[in-house]
Scaffold this motif. Sequence first.
Motif, PDB file in Angstrom:
ATOM      1  N   VAL A  41     108.316  34.329  -2.294  1.00 27.11           N
ATOM      2  CA  VAL A  41     107.653  35.086  -1.236  1.00 27.11           C
ATOM      3  C   VAL A  41     108.068  36.550  -1.341  1.00 27.11           C
ATOM      4  CG1 VAL A  41     107.465  35.402   1.260  1.00 27.11           C
ATOM      5  CG2 VAL A  41     107.406  33.088   0.275  1.00 27.11           C
ATOM      6  N   GLU A  42     109.344  36.787  -1.568  1.00 27.13           N
ATOM      7  CA  GLU A  42     109.842  38.161  -1.669  1.00 27.13           C
ATOM      8  C   GLU A  42     109.168  38.922  -2.811  1.00 27.13           C
ATOM      9  OE1 GLU A  42     111.883  35.376  -1.604  1.00 27.13           O
ATOM     10  OE2 GLU A  42     112.221  35.592   0.554  1.00 27.13           O
ATOM     11  N   SER A  43     108.927  38.251  -3.922  1.00 28.73           N
ATOM     12  CA  SER A  43     108.284  38.922  -5.058  1.00 28.73           C
ATOM     13  C   SER A  43     106.825  39.243  -4.795  1.00 28.73           C
ATOM     14  CB  SER A  43     108.410  38.076  -6.325  1.00 28.73           C
ATOM     15  OG  SER A  43     107.540  36.953  -6.283  1.00 28.73           O
ATOM     16  N   ARG A  44     106.231  38.646  -3.763  1.00 25.64           N
ATOM     17  CA  ARG A  44     104.822  38.873  -3.444  1.00 25.64           C
ATOM     18  C   ARG A  44     104.616  39.804  -2.256  1.00 25.64           C
ATOM     19  NH1 ARG A  44     101.593  37.805  -7.505  1.00 25.64           N
ATOM     20  NH2 ARG A  44      99.944  36.996  -6.208  1.00 25.64           N
ATOM     21  N   GLU A  45     105.700  40.330  -1.719  1.00 22.53           N
ATOM     22  CA  GLU A  45     105.599  41.238  -0.560  1.00 22.53           C
ATOM     23  C   GLU A  45     104.764  42.479  -0.885  1.00 22.53           C
ATOM     24  OE1 GLU A  45     106.593  40.892   2.565  1.00 22.53           O
ATOM     25  OE2 GLU A  45     108.075  39.278   2.489  1.00 22.53           O
ATOM     26  N   ALA A  46     105.026  43.132  -2.005  1.00 25.12           N
ATOM     27  CA  ALA A  46     104.276  44.341  -2.378  1.00 25.12           C
ATOM     28  C   ALA A  46     102.805  44.006  -2.610  1.00 25.12           C
ATOM     29  CB  ALA A  46     104.888  44.990  -3.608  1.00 25.12           C
ATOM     30  N   TRP A  47     102.550  42.880  -3.265  1.00 26.63           N
ATOM     31  CA  TRP A  47     101.173  42.417  -3.485  1.00 26.63           C
ATOM     32  C   TRP A  47     100.473  42.217  -2.148  1.00 26.63           C
ATOM     33  CZ3 TRP A  47      99.224  37.593  -1.987  1.00 26.63           C
ATOM     34  CH2 TRP A  47      97.974  37.253  -2.496  1.00 26.63           C
ATOM     35  N   PHE A  48     101.137  41.558  -1.209  1.00 24.27           N
ATOM     36  CA  PHE A  48     100.562  41.324   0.113  1.00 24.27           C
ATOM     37  C   PHE A  48     100.237  42.653   0.805  1.00 24.27           C
ATOM     38  CE2 PHE A  48     100.825  40.746   4.686  1.00 24.27           C
ATOM     39  CZ  PHE A  48      99.902  39.729   4.880  1.00 24.27           C
ATOM     40  N   ALA A  49     101.144  43.610   0.705  1.00 24.30           N
ATOM     41  CA  ALA A  49     100.954  44.909   1.368  1.00 24.30           C
ATOM     42  C   ALA A  49      99.724  45.653   0.837  1.00 24.30           C
ATOM     43  CB  ALA A  49     102.203  45.766   1.205  1.00 24.30           C
ATOM     44  N   LEU A  50      99.328  45.387  -0.390  1.00 23.93           N
ATOM     45  CA  LEU A  50      98.139  46.033  -0.967  1.00 23.93           C
ATOM     46  C   LEU A  50      96.833  45.470  -0.412  1.00 23.93           C
ATOM     47  CD1 LEU A  50      99.219  46.245  -4.716  1.00 23.93           C
ATOM     48  CD2 LEU A  50      99.116  48.128  -3.059  1.00 23.93           C
ATOM     49  N   HIS A  51      96.906  44.338   0.245  1.00 25.69           N
ATOM     50  CA  HIS A  51      95.704  43.690   0.775  1.00 25.69           C
ATOM     51  C   HIS A  51      95.457  44.141   2.202  1.00 25.69           C
ATOM     52  CE1 HIS A  51      96.373  41.357  -2.832  1.00 25.69           C
ATOM     53  NE2 HIS A  51      95.053  41.240  -2.817  1.00 25.69           N
ATOM     54  N   VAL A  52      94.744  45.250   2.287  1.00 25.64           N
ATOM     55  CA  VAL A  52      94.484  45.930   3.549  1.00 25.64           C
ATOM     56  C   VAL A  52      93.122  45.481   4.087  1.00 25.64           C
ATOM     57  CG1 VAL A  52      94.171  48.203   4.612  1.00 25.64           C
ATOM     58  CG2 VAL A  52      95.820  47.904   2.739  1.00 25.64           C
ATOM     59  N   PRO A  53      93.087  44.955   5.313  1.00 33.25           N
ATOM     60  CA  PRO A  53      91.784  44.591   5.890  1.00 33.25           C
ATOM     61  C   PRO A  53      90.843  45.798   5.892  1.00 33.25           C
ATOM     62  CG  PRO A  53      93.584  43.749   7.242  1.00 33.25           C
ATOM     63  CD  PRO A  53      94.203  44.662   6.205  1.00 33.25           C
ATOM     64  N   GLY A  54      89.584  45.540   5.584  1.00 36.60           N
ATOM     65  CA  GLY A  54      88.602  46.615   5.546  1.00 36.60           C
ATOM     66  C   GLY A  54      88.570  47.376   4.238  1.00 36.60           C
ATOM     67  N   TYR A  55      89.522  47.072   3.341  1.00 35.52           N
ATOM     68  CA  TYR A  55      89.541  47.721   2.023  1.00 35.52           C
ATOM     69  C   TYR A  55      89.699  46.672   0.917  1.00 35.52           C
ATOM     70  CZ  TYR A  55      90.892  50.672  -1.893  1.00 35.52           C
ATOM     71  OH  TYR A  55      90.957  51.277  -3.122  1.00 35.52           O
ATOM     72  N   ARG A  56      90.836  46.021   0.867  1.00 36.98           N
ATOM     73  CA  ARG A  56      91.103  44.961  -0.111  1.00 36.98           C
ATOM     74  C   ARG A  56      91.776  43.793   0.621  1.00 36.98           C
ATOM     75  NH1 ARG A  56      88.136  47.832  -2.534  1.00 36.98           N
ATOM     76  NH2 ARG A  56      88.455  48.783  -4.566  1.00 36.98           N
TER      77      ARG A  56
END
Length: 168
Positions: A41-56
Amino acid sequence: MTDRALEWRVATRADLPHVVEIYNRTIPSRVVTADLEPVSVESREAWFALHVPGYRPLWVVERAGRIAAWLSFSSFYGRPAYDGTAELSIYVDYPFQRQGIGRFLLTEALRECAILKLHTVLGFVFGHNQPSLDLFEGHGFGRWGHLPRVAILDGVERDLVILGKRVA
């Protein structure tokens, strides 16, 4: 959003462990992802942060009180000229496969492209993943690229197929 009995919603940080769990369950199959070991989960935190509602966005579908599937829109190639293009990834947990959830998510994603200001969507699928190839091609995606033997999974060279669709 709803369609028949299915609904998607934007994922929250609390969903990330379940998203990672579904992803990790696909790794041993050597059909869906090029990761060879489970991710944290920790390794996917940055990936998750890139998924912005309304954009990605990152969406989840719940069934039987748990997350059954997820879909992500990811930026393509990281350069401004490609802002209108996104990669779609769909992961359906094994107990929920073959129930139309992948078709539902891909249909909904295509409907949302105008709102997300996308003109092109892509899918990157292993050549031996026939169900995913069928899913994307069934939604009008064409085979835009073929990268032969670019991945090695347990000593077996595998092709990557790039599927694309213009949506605007």
